[in-house]
Design a protein around this motif. Structure first.
Motif, PDB file in Angstrom:
ATOM      1  N   GLU A   4      12.050  16.679  12.888  1.00 49.81           N
ATOM      2  CA  GLU A   4      11.608  17.540  11.790  1.00 49.81           C
ATOM      3  C   GLU A   4      10.137  17.862  11.975  1.00 49.81           C
ATOM      4  O   GLU A   4       9.321  16.967  12.175  1.00 49.81           O
ATOM      5  CB  GLU A   4      11.814  16.832  10.457  1.00 49.81           C
ATOM      6  CG  GLU A   4      11.507  17.711   9.280  1.00 49.81           C
ATOM      7  CD  GLU A   4      11.901  17.070   7.968  1.00 49.81           C
ATOM      8  OE1 GLU A   4      11.339  17.485   6.952  1.00 49.81           O
ATOM      9  OE2 GLU A   4      12.750  16.159   7.961  1.00 49.81           O
ATOM     10  N   ILE A   5       9.807  19.130  11.930  1.00 51.29           N
ATOM     11  CA  ILE A   5       8.425  19.577  12.094  1.00 51.29           C
ATOM     12  C   ILE A   5       8.038  20.386  10.862  1.00 51.29           C
ATOM     13  O   ILE A   5       8.777  21.273  10.431  1.00 51.29           O
ATOM     14  CB  ILE A   5       8.259  20.428  13.366  1.00 51.29           C
ATOM     15  CG1 ILE A   5       8.562  19.556  14.589  1.00 51.29           C
ATOM     16  CG2 ILE A   5       6.867  21.040  13.431  1.00 51.29           C
ATOM     17  CD1 ILE A   5       8.547  20.295  15.888  1.00 51.29           C
ATOM     18  N   ARG A   6       6.884  20.080  10.298  1.00 48.20           N
ATOM     19  CA  ARG A   6       6.351  20.821   9.151  1.00 48.20           C
ATOM     20  C   ARG A   6       5.101  21.557   9.607  1.00 48.20           C
ATOM     21  O   ARG A   6       4.207  20.965  10.197  1.00 48.20           O
ATOM     22  CB  ARG A   6       5.983  19.873   8.010  1.00 48.20           C
ATOM     23  CG  ARG A   6       7.124  19.009   7.526  1.00 48.20           C
ATOM     24  CD  ARG A   6       8.020  19.784   6.567  1.00 48.20           C
ATOM     25  NE  ARG A   6       9.199  19.044   6.224  1.00 48.20           N
ATOM     26  CZ  ARG A   6       9.358  18.359   5.102  1.00 48.20           C
ATOM     27  NH1 ARG A   6       8.399  18.324   4.216  1.00 48.20           N
ATOM     28  NH2 ARG A   6      10.484  17.724   4.873  1.00 48.20           N
ATOM     29  N   ARG A   7       5.035  22.834   9.333  1.00 48.93           N
ATOM     30  CA  ARG A   7       3.863  23.625   9.706  1.00 48.93           C
ATOM     31  C   ARG A   7       2.870  23.644   8.543  1.00 48.93           C
ATOM     32  O   ARG A   7       3.252  23.735   7.388  1.00 48.93           O
ATOM     33  CB  ARG A   7       4.285  25.033  10.066  1.00 48.93           C
ATOM     34  CG  ARG A   7       5.045  25.073  11.375  1.00 48.93           C
ATOM     35  CD  ARG A   7       5.214  26.510  11.862  1.00 48.93           C
ATOM     36  NE  ARG A   7       5.694  26.502  13.219  1.00 48.93           N
ATOM     37  CZ  ARG A   7       6.981  26.486  13.543  1.00 48.93           C
ATOM     38  NH1 ARG A   7       7.902  26.492  12.610  1.00 48.93           N
ATOM     39  NH2 ARG A   7       7.341  26.473  14.807  1.00 48.93           N
ATOM     40  N   PHE A   8       1.586  23.569   8.891  1.00 49.25           N
ATOM     41  CA  PHE A   8       0.523  23.694   7.904  1.00 49.25           C
ATOM     42  C   PHE A   8      -0.668  24.309   8.597  1.00 49.25           C
ATOM     43  O   PHE A   8      -0.654  24.546   9.791  1.00 49.25           O
ATOM     44  CB  PHE A   8       0.179  22.335   7.267  1.00 49.25           C
ATOM     45  CG  PHE A   8      -0.377  21.320   8.213  1.00 49.25           C
ATOM     46  CD1 PHE A   8      -1.746  21.166   8.361  1.00 49.25           C
ATOM     47  CD2 PHE A   8       0.462  20.513   8.971  1.00 49.25           C
ATOM     48  CE1 PHE A   8      -2.265  20.225   9.232  1.00 49.25           C
ATOM     49  CE2 PHE A   8      -0.043  19.572   9.840  1.00 49.25           C
ATOM     50  CZ  PHE A   8      -1.414  19.431   9.974  1.00 49.25           C
ATOM     51  N   GLY A   9      -1.706  24.600   7.854  1.00 49.65           N
ATOM     52  CA  GLY A   9      -2.899  25.207   8.439  1.00 49.65           C
ATOM     53  C   GLY A   9      -2.940  26.693   8.142  1.00 49.65           C
ATOM     54  O   GLY A   9      -2.243  27.204   7.267  1.00 49.65           O
ATOM     55  N   VAL A  10      -3.750  27.390   8.910  1.00 52.01           N
ATOM     56  CA  VAL A  10      -3.957  28.821   8.705  1.00 52.01           C
ATOM     57  C   VAL A  10      -2.607  29.540   8.681  1.00 52.01           C
ATOM     58  O   VAL A  10      -1.747  29.301   9.519  1.00 52.01           O
ATOM     59  CB  VAL A  10      -4.858  29.396   9.814  1.00 52.01           C
ATOM     60  CG1 VAL A  10      -5.008  30.893   9.668  1.00 52.01           C
ATOM     61  CG2 VAL A  10      -6.222  28.716   9.777  1.00 52.01           C
ATOM     62  N   GLY A  11      -2.429  30.404   7.705  1.00 52.95           N
ATOM     63  CA  GLY A  11      -1.198  31.172   7.586  1.00 52.95           C
ATOM     64  C   GLY A  11      -0.123  30.497   6.750  1.00 52.95           C
ATOM     65  O   GLY A  11       0.883  31.111   6.420  1.00 52.95           O
TER      66      GLY A  11
END
Length: 158
Positions: A4-11
């Motif tokens: 499982e990968i969670r994206r965060f940061g710019v955008g």
């Protein structure tokens, strides 16, 4: 089970923070009954107004720096520092002339008294399908039979 990968940061960020917060955006990374993990980005001149909540929280600064307040104390913080925001104690964070990124780890409740029996866990050793209790801290990593990919005498793997 897939990774499982969670994206965060710019955008991926949206305005975040308690009432009165300005210049702060964030992205929840994880949230369940045990707590929450959120990335926060503070613009120059951003502010999370003093507030309190019933959960113990860590503000882990990962980039830049700013200021934090806990109770009546105020101090500078910078990347590589973590600040404890105790449960039910007013706390705040802000920036002046710099930006700051932080990971906020909010733990459910003021302490772990209600969870101690769960956190202690129960380890078992499987020997031919038979389970036997083992002492805490006994065990080893599961290997896939391949050779070690690093020199264990050289310290941590790269």
């Amino acid at each position: 089970m897939p990774i499982e990968i969670r994206r965060f940061g710019v955008g991926h960020r949206r305005p975040d923070g308690p009432q009165g917060t300005t210049g702060v955006s964030g992205q929840p990374i994880h949230s369940d009954a045990r707590g929450a993990v959120t990335e926060l980005a503070f613009a120059r001149g951003a502010r999370i107004e003093p507030h309190a909540n019933p959960n113990t929280t860590w503000l882990v600064v990962i980039e830049g720096g700013g200021w934090v307040g806990v109770g009546d104390e105020r101090t500078r913080v910078a990347a590589g520092e973590a600040v404890l925001w105790p449960a039910d104690v007013p706390h705040a964070a802000w920036t002046e002339h710099s930006e700051m990124r932080a990971i906020v780890v909010e733990l459910a409740g003021a302490d772990d008294l209600d969870m101690r029996s769960i956190l202690e866990g129960h380890a078992v050793e499987r020997d031919g399908g038979v389970e036997a209790s083992v002492e805490r801290g006994v065990g080893s990593l599961v290997t896939d039979g391949r050779q070690t990919r690093h020199d264990p005498e050289a310290g941590e793997p790269a």
